[in-house]
Design an enzyme around this catalytic site. Structure first.
Site, PDB file in Angstrom:
ATOM      1  N   ARG A  83      -3.854   9.654  -7.425  1.00  0.00           N
ATOM      2  CA  ARG A  83      -5.083   8.861  -7.462  1.00  0.00           C
ATOM      3  C   ARG A  83      -5.811   9.049  -6.126  1.00  0.00           C
ATOM      4  NH1 ARG A  83      -5.872   3.058  -5.980  1.00  0.00           N
ATOM      5  NH2 ARG A  83      -8.038   2.733  -6.533  1.00  0.00           N
ATOM      6  N   HIS A 127     -14.337   3.912  -3.454  1.00  0.00           N
ATOM      7  CA  HIS A 127     -13.311   3.260  -2.627  1.00  0.00           C
ATOM      8  C   HIS A 127     -13.928   3.018  -1.243  1.00  0.00           C
ATOM      9  CE1 HIS A 127      -8.723   2.670  -2.148  1.00  0.00           C
ATOM     10  NE2 HIS A 127      -9.281   2.194  -1.041  1.00  0.00           N
ATOM     11  N   GLU A 172     -10.858  -2.464  -5.914  1.00  0.00           N
ATOM     12  CA  GLU A 172     -10.716  -3.767  -5.258  1.00  0.00           C
ATOM     13  C   GLU A 172     -12.030  -4.480  -4.970  1.00  0.00           C
ATOM     14  OE1 GLU A 172      -8.120  -3.323  -1.884  1.00  0.00           O
ATOM     15  OE2 GLU A 172      -6.439  -2.696  -3.103  1.00  0.00           O
ATOM     16  N   ASN A 298      -3.553  -3.493  -7.967  1.00  0.00           N
ATOM     17  CA  ASN A 298      -3.039  -3.201  -6.628  1.00  0.00           C
ATOM     18  C   ASN A 298      -2.361  -4.457  -6.124  1.00  0.00           C
ATOM     19  OD1 ASN A 298      -4.464  -0.855  -6.975  1.00  0.00           O
ATOM     20  ND2 ASN A 298      -5.959  -1.222  -5.357  1.00  0.00           N
ATOM     21  N   TYR A 300       0.371  -6.228  -3.218  1.00  0.00           N
ATOM     22  CA  TYR A 300       1.120  -6.079  -1.967  1.00  0.00           C
ATOM     23  C   TYR A 300       1.912  -7.326  -1.565  1.00  0.00           C
ATOM     24  CZ  TYR A 300      -1.430  -1.743  -1.199  1.00  0.00           C
ATOM     25  OH  TYR A 300      -1.931  -0.474  -1.337  1.00  0.00           O
ATOM     26  N   GLU A 358      -1.826   0.674  -6.968  1.00  0.00           N
ATOM     27  CA  GLU A 358      -1.366   0.692  -5.572  1.00  0.00           C
ATOM     28  C   GLU A 358      -0.229  -0.300  -5.405  1.00  0.00           C
ATOM     29  OE1 GLU A 358      -4.221   0.021  -2.405  1.00  0.00           O
ATOM     30  OE2 GLU A 358      -5.720   1.260  -3.431  1.00  0.00           O
TER      31      GLU A 358
HETATM   32  O1  IFM Z   1      -5.265   0.924   2.592  1.00  0.00           O
HETATM   33  C1  IFM Z   1      -5.600  -0.033   1.646  1.00  0.00           C
HETATM   34  C2  IFM Z   1      -6.359   0.597   0.486  1.00  0.00           C
HETATM   35  O2  IFM Z   1      -7.500   1.259   0.902  1.00  0.00           O
HETATM   36  C3  IFM Z   1      -6.789  -0.474  -0.490  1.00  0.00           C
HETATM   37  N1  IFM Z   1      -5.674  -1.303  -0.872  1.00  0.00           N
HETATM   38  C4  IFM Z   1      -4.832  -1.830   0.162  1.00  0.00           C
HETATM   39  C5  IFM Z   1      -4.378  -0.710   1.078  1.00  0.00           C
HETATM   40  C6  IFM Z   1      -3.459  -1.275   2.195  1.00  0.00           C
HETATM   41  O3  IFM Z   1      -4.128  -2.238   2.918  1.00  0.00           O
END
Ligand code: IFM
Length: 457
Positions: A83, A127, A172, A298, A300, A358
Site C-alpha cells: 500500500r 495521504h 485517515e 488503521n 495503533y 495500517e
Molecule cells: O506514519 C503514520 C501514517 O502516515 C499514518 N498513520 C499513522 C502512522 C504512524 O503515526
C-alpha cells in the site's frame, strides 16, 4: 522467533493478504524532482518549530530513486501486497489541470515493478501531501478541493486503474481534519474548531465524489476509505466518563463513519456543532454515503477518556494510562483494544469487508552489539506485531456473527521514514534506514514477518 510466526501464520485463511504500507511524502524525497509542485508538508516542515529537529521530507528514504531496490527488498521478504500513496503535486503541481508526464511515469513504473514481482498494488490517492496551490485557495476548508480531488481520482483511475488491485481514496480523515485544523500538529497547522468542522464535511464529500468518479471509470475496481478509528474507553468507572466516551466516539469516529457508512452525522454532533458545518451540508449526504467495497482500518493505540466540562464539545479529554506498556513514542500498548475498536464500529455501522491498512509500532532500536551485532533486535515491535496479529486472527476465527470479515493486513511500515511532526526521531519500519547512507537493514521484526508469510507456502 520464527516458531511463533509459523504458529500464527496457520491461523489465517489462505486468501488473507499480508502487506506493508508507506506514504509518498514519508518515503519518496526528491521533492524538487521532475516538476513536482510544493505540498503543504514542504511548506509546513520548512516552518521553524513545526517538526522535531527541523526535519523535512526533502530526502526521506530517497524512495523516488531507490524504488527498485525497495521493491526487491519486499519481494525477498515475501510481501504479498504494497500500500503506497500517490503524491498529488507530482501528478498535478498546482492541484488541477494537465498532468505531468514524469509524475505519471514514476507511478507507472512502480506499479509495473510491483506486478512483475508478484506484489499486489494498493494505491492511496491522498495521504496528506495536498498541493500548496490548493491550500492557498483555502485547502480542505474550501469545498472546491473536494471536487478537485474527485477530478484527480478520476485521472488516476484512468491511468492506473487497469493495474491496481485496490484504491484507497483518502487516508485517515481524522488527521486531515482535527489533527491538522484543530490541534495544529499537522499541516497546515490551524487551531480552529470552525475550520476543522468545515474540513470534516469537505473531506467526507471528497471521498464520496471520488468514489463515484472512480467507479464511473472502472466499476469493478475495489475501492474504499481508510480511517483511523479510535478505540475509546471511559477513563474511570463513572457515569460522567462513560458519557464522555460516547461523545468522544461521535466526534472522533461518528463524524466520518456516520456519513460514509450510514448517510448521517451523529445526532448530538449535529445538535452541538451543526452550525459549524458548511451551509446546506444536508444536500451532500447522498453523495457522501459511499461505503465502497472495503473499509480500511488503521489501528495503533487505545484512548481512555474523561469528562472535560470546560472544553468544547465533545467535552472529553484523553489520557495515557500509567499501567500500560508504551511504544517508543509513548503510545499505550493494548492489543485487545484492537478488537474492541472493531466491535464498537460493528455495533453501529453496516461495514463492508475490512482491510487492516495500517498497524505497527514505533521502536527506535538501533543495531545490536556483541552477540547481536549485525542485527537490529527490535523486540518491542516484534511483540507488538505478534500480539496484534493474534487479535486479528481471533477476530477472523470468531466468524461473521461475532467476529469480523478481515481480508488483509498492511504492516506500517516497510521502512523507517519521515514521521510527520516527529520527523526522523520515530522509527516505524521493519527495515532500518540509515538516513546518512540510505542503507537498508532488515530488522528482527522484518525477519519475523517474512517467516510468518513464508510459512504459508
Ligand atoms: O506514519 C503514520 C501514517 O502516515 C499514518 N498513520 C499513522 C502512522 C504512524 O503515526
Amino acid at each position: 522467533m520464527s516458531s511463533s510466526a509459523e504458529h500464527l501464520s496457520k491461523r489465517f485463511p489462505k486468501s488473507f493478504l499480508f502487506g506493508t504500507a508507506t506514504a509518498s511524502y514519508q518515503v519518496e524525497g526528491a521533492v524538487h524532482a521532475d516538476g513536482r509542485g510544493a505540498s503543504i508538508w514542504d511548506v509546513f516542515s520548512a516552518t521553524p518549530g513545526k517538526v522535531k529537529g527541523g526535519d523535512t521530507g526533502e530526502t526521506a528514504c530517497d524512495h523516488y530513486r531507490l524504488w527498485e531496490k525497495d521493491l526487491d527488498l519486499m519481494a525477498g521478504l515475501g510481501i504479498q501486497a504494497y500500500r503506497f500513496s500517490i503524491a498529488w503535486p507530482r501528478i498535478l503541481p498546482s492541484g488541477m489541470g494537465r498532468p505531468l508526464a514524469e509524475g505519471l511515469t514514476f507511478y507507472d513504473r512502480l506499479i509495473d515493478g510491483l506486478l512483475a514481482r508478484g506484489i499486489q498494488p494498493f494505491a492511496t490517492f491522498y495521504h496528506w501531501d495536498l498541493p500548496q496551490a490548493l491550500e492557498d485557495k483555502g485547502g480542505w476548508r474550501n469545498r472546491d478541493t473536494a471536487k478537485a480531488f474527485a477530478d484527480y481520482a478520476e485521472l488516476l483511475t484512468l491511468k492506473f486503474g487497469d493495474r491496481l488491485a485496490a484504491i484507497c481514496t483518502l487516508n485517515e480523515p481524522w488527521c486531515v481534519t482535527y489533527l491538522s485544523h484543530l490541534h495544529g500538529i499537522h499541516a497546515p497547522g490551524l487551531t480552529d474548531l470552525g475550520a476543522a468542522m468545515r474540513t470534516v464535511h469537505h473531506v467526507n464529500l471528497a471521498h464520496g465524489l471520488a468514489m463515484q468518479a472512480i467507479k464511473s471509470v472502472k466499476a469493478d475496481i475495489p475501492a474504499g476509505l481508510v480511517l483511523n478509528p479510535q478505540s475509546i474507553y471511559p477513563g474511570e468507572a463513572s457515569e460522567r466518563a462513560e458519557k464522555a466516551a460516547l461523545r468522544a466516539f461521535d466526534f472522533n469516529n461518528g463524524a466520518f463513519y456516520g456519513p460514509v457508512y450510514s448517510g448521517a452525522y451523529p445526532e448530538e454532533l449535529v445538535a452541538e456543532l451543526g452550525p459549524l458545518l458548511p451551509e446546506a451540508w444536508q444536500e451532500d449526504m447522498a453523495d457522501i454515503h459511499q461505503p465502497g467495497d472495503f473499509t480500511g482500518v488503521n489501528y495503533y493505540t487505545p484512548e481512555h477518556v474523561f469528562d472535560a466540562p470546560d472544553s468544547h464539545w465533545p467535552r472529553a479529554r484523553a489520557i495515557r494510562r500509567n499501567d500500560l506498556p508504551k511504544t517508543d513514542l509513548g503510545w499505550d500498548i493494548m492489543p485487545d483494544a484492537f478488537t474492541h475498536c472493531l466491535d464498537e464500529l460493528k455495533k453501529r455501522y453496516a461495514l463492508p469487508p475490512i482491510y487492516i491498512t495500517e498497524n505497527g509500532a514505533c521502536d527506535n532500536t538501533e543495531a545490536g552489539r556483541g552477540s547481536n551485532s549485525g542485527r537490529i533486535p527490535d523486540n518491542l515491535r516484534l511483540s507488538y506485531l505478534e500480539s496484534h496479529l493474534d487479535q486479528v486472527a481471533s477476530m477472523i476465527a470468531d466468524g461473521q456473527e461475532k467476529g469480523h470479515d478481515i481480508r488483509g493486513y498492511f504492516l506500517w511500515s516497510l521502512l523507517d521514514n519521515f514521521e510527520w511532526a516527529e520527523g526522523y526521531s520515530a522509527r516505524f519500519g521493519i527495515v532500518h534506514v540509515d538516513y546518512a547512507t540510505q542503507e537498508r537493514t532488515v530488522k528482527d521484526s522484518g525477519r519475523w514477518y517474512e517467516a510468518l508469510i513464508k510459512a504459508r507456502g
